[in-house]
Design a protein around this motif. Sequence first.
Motif, short mmCIF file in Angstrom:
data_model
loop_
_atom_site.label_atom_id
_atom_site.label_comp_id
_atom_site.label_asym_id
_atom_site.label_seq_id
_atom_site.Cartn_x
_atom_site.Cartn_y
_atom_site.Cartn_z
N ALA A 284 36.33 21.65 48.19
CA ALA A 284 35.58 21.72 46.88
C ALA A 284 35.33 20.20 46.48
O ALA A 284 34.50 19.86 46.26
N MET A 287 32.76 18.62 48.82
CA MET A 287 31.45 19.20 48.61
C MET A 287 31.01 18.42 47.36
O MET A 287 29.61 18.24 47.19
N GLU A 291 27.21 16.76 45.88
CA GLU A 291 26.48 17.71 45.03
C GLU A 291 25.25 17.35 45.02
O GLU A 291 24.35 18.21 44.99
N VAL A 298 18.97 22.37 49.10
CA VAL A 298 20.00 23.55 49.31
C VAL A 298 20.04 24.09 50.68
O VAL A 298 20.99 24.61 50.86
N GLU B 291 20.05 31.43 48.07
CA GLU B 291 19.35 30.10 47.85
C GLU B 291 19.21 29.91 46.18
O GLU B 291 19.34 28.92 46.02
N ILE B 294 22.32 29.17 44.26
CA ILE B 294 22.87 28.20 44.71
C ILE B 294 21.88 26.92 43.91
O ILE B 294 22.47 26.00 43.39
N ALA B 295 20.70 26.92 43.97
CA ALA B 295 19.79 25.77 43.55
C ALA B 295 20.01 25.81 42.11
O ALA B 295 20.14 24.79 41.42
N VAL B 298 24.56 24.80 41.57
CA VAL B 298 25.26 23.93 42.88
C VAL B 298 26.76 24.11 42.79
O VAL B 298 27.43 24.26 43.91
N VAL B 299 27.21 24.19 41.54
CA VAL B 299 28.91 24.18 41.45
C VAL B 299 29.41 25.54 42.32
O VAL B 299 30.19 25.39 42.95
N ALA B 301 28.30 26.55 45.18
CA ALA B 301 28.56 26.18 46.53
C ALA B 301 29.66 25.49 46.81
O ALA B 301 30.25 25.59 47.97
N LEU B 302 30.37 24.65 46.07
CA LEU B 302 31.26 23.84 46.08
C LEU B 302 32.48 24.80 46.51
O LEU B 302 33.28 24.36 47.38
N PHE B 303 32.76 25.83 46.16
CA PHE B 303 33.92 26.94 46.37
C PHE B 303 33.55 27.78 47.61
O PHE B 303 34.47 28.68 47.81
N VAL B 304 32.52 27.76 48.42
CA VAL B 304 32.24 28.63 49.26
C VAL B 304 33.20 28.51 50.31
O VAL B 304 33.93 29.54 50.90
N SER B 371 34.73 18.22 36.08
CA SER B 371 33.79 18.40 37.37
C SER B 371 32.73 19.67 37.36
O SER B 371 31.83 19.38 38.07
N TYR B 372 33.16 20.65 36.46
CA TYR B 372 32.42 21.87 36.71
C TYR B 372 31.44 22.44 35.73
O TYR B 372 30.93 23.65 35.57
#
Lengths: 445, 445
Positions: A284, A287, A291, A298, B291, B294-295, B298-299, B301-304, B371-372
């Motif tokens: 995290a 990533m 960001e 994306v 998608e 995510i767009a 974006v936050v 995506a960080l935890f994927v 951060s989030y």
Amino acid sequence: MLAAAVKQEKEELLEAEDLRDAWSLLVPEDRLESFRALERTDAEDLFLSLSSLDQAQLLLLIPIPERRSWLRLLAPDDAADLIQEVPHEDREPLLSLLDEPTRREVGSLLAYAEDDAGGLMNPRYARVRPEMTVDEAIIYLRRQAAERTESLPYAYVLDPDQKLLGVVSYRELFTAKAGQTVREVMRTELVTVPEVMDQEDVSRLFQTNRLLALPVVDAEGRMKGVVTIDDVVDVVREEATEDIQKIGGTSALDAPYLQVSLVGMIRKRAGWLSVLFVGESLTAVAMGHFEAEIAQAVVLALFVPLVISSGGNSGGQATTLVIRAMALGEVRLRDWWRVIRREFLAGLGLGSILAAIGVVRILTWEALFHSYGPHYFLVAVAVALSLVGVVLWGTIVGSMLPFALRRLGLDPASASAPFVATLVDVTGLVIYFTTARVVLAGKLL
Amino acid sequence: MLAAAVKQEKEELLEAEDLRDAWSLLVPEDRLESFRALERTDAEDLFLSLSSLDQAQLLLLIPIPERRSWLRLLAPDDAADLIQEVPHEDREPLLSLLDEPTRREVGSLLAYAEDDAGGLMNPRYARVRPEMTVDEAIIYLRRQAAERTESLPYAYVLDPDQKLLGVVSYRELFTAKAGQTVREVMRTELVTVPEVMDQEDVSRLFQTNRLLALPVVDAEGRMKGVVTIDDVVDVVREEATEDIQKIGGTSALDAPYLQVSLVGMIRKRAGWLSVLFVGESLTAVAMGHFEAEIAQAVVLALFVPLVISSGGNSGGQATTLVIRAMALGEVRLRDWWRVIRREFLAGLGLGSILAAIGVVRILTWEALFHSYGPHYFLVAVAVALSLVGVVLWGTIVGSMLPFALRRLGLDPASASAPFVATLVDVTGLVIYFTTARVVLAGKLL
């Protein structure tokens, strides 16, 4: 230890065998009930065939006055193993059920670590004196035979101080001329096991020497007992189980799967899982640094799991192969350079194969669904280059980690596939986004 | 097979032992040179201690006229194993080096599959007739002893049709009264091995019976040979190696790590790696569906990687534990319901632990680095809930896949940790983004 297996009448046998098969499925009360329903000899065979843990659990369910005959059924080393499986407060009462000489033997066995040669050995074996004639030795062995629980084809030749002088097989006694002394026919070039030798080393000694039993001696060369090859089978099986469980990212269970309590199971697994989770949470962070790139493109995020899992998978392969090769003694610490050269080339090859598949995959999808935008070709290039880098990196990390752990005196098997995957995931992200930044500079980014 | 290990004078021994240790590191030419520099008995011991593959490679380097004495050093089953390791065109010339009766024995052993009891057994064993007196039997055994390469403590009692009637140990012959016949002292309740039994089943038979050797019989009850426990050690070791390699996501190497060629190594690994890669590429499809999310956030995506790897890790633990428990016979097909209940609870427990760590991690990071974003708390909730779901799902898939494979007649060990991880990654993404969509509806999404 080697106990004669006595096959019963066909029908009874099936019953006893069924019970043995079902054993791990039964709750303790049912075990006891079915066990007591068996004929005495069937029950004895079943008892002898159980693991030490199962024997211990069963014994503690049996009424105290009946325990003695069951415990005395066991060879001293097996009795010691059983006693090691019971709670501390139950040990003394069980020991007191043994006859005096056996109690002393079991007591001294309990002083050895379970994983040492001393903890594996049986202190009972056939012994003869060097000055006996072959005929005297045979008569002497006949008398001993009645008390032995071992059925080894060797007798050990000891001096009055219990020092081991040689070994003689029953066959050699058979084929010797009647007037010869034991000293004349015994073999004196012996492979012996120090009592403190680790059980894995003992199993390797058996692998190179291919004997049925090896004598265990103390630092002064006094014979303490014999390790027989059937115990080595158990050691090999146990060590493999431990390694497999570690490679799978758990602590070693040390008990059959279905016999570990739910809480125990969670405890054995939560430790590593939490460590991996905390390690993986660095993804995290990694990533987070990209960001801006993700927000701008994306499409890059879509391939994150694909790219990083490829590093984890190839690293997992490499670490598993190296861990097993080390355990088998095929690869040693100083072979690291040969391994890294091989893995470098293997990693390049494997990475290129995956990169090729990846490019075909992205181009096909784009042709079919127009999924990846105008710069799809550059995206494919970025993914392909990252795959080569990530797979190469995963392979090298995976193959070197077991060496690093062993060098630090830790168990190489702790370099589990998930551990490697976690290490590689974080770096894999950096490789991927950095590559993408370069490839897509001025276009998507 | 059991060969007497002869220890040499201290200094020579070290030399021979060093060579044995270094064996896998040497190129063939160096092996041959060092081998030929040894004294004959040292060289023989070394040769006997090598694996069949190493023996075969060495033998083919030795000049043809010298090969005979090396090949004849081996017991028939070991000779058969060696011959199985050489290229087809070299087999006939090697067979012709054997003496006539051994050639026939080896020929019939080669007809057995390597993994069957018939492929493991030694066709030479001590045999007696039931009507002999004990003294006659001992004289007869003495005569046989000279030819035997096995040093087993049993003799098998056969009728004129080679049907197995019983077994008698040397010890029993020792302790019998002189006038008794073999029939009177032999044991007739026998554990026998059918010649077509798979080697894994053979090793389990040894585990329950704890004998040094078991007789192999054909469908008519005729004795064909003996399997000795030292071969079982090799079987146990081999099968564990195969399972470990499969769990690590490679095909079984079938040879020591350093002896597999680079191309061979890539071939063994590329297959699974490509399958996993193609499977994992579904993650790009799954993420493509999200998608828009995510767009917008974006936050997320960080935890994927964090969320999906947790599913893979917990699934890898579960599959590894179940595969090993199956291999050890601790868990059988019909136990699936007991396993799934346990794993359901374990998965819930483990998922909750990771969820708790995840929440603490996100809140701490937010407090330290902001951060989030403003909805950090809802992000933490979405991650935590997904973790419980993904870990639970991974645990269930990982524990059930080996059952499914075995039910289909496939090897449960193919349910490798990376295979489970790949399966779980795709579904993990769906779980994660669906949860996020619900939790963050109206806020971030």
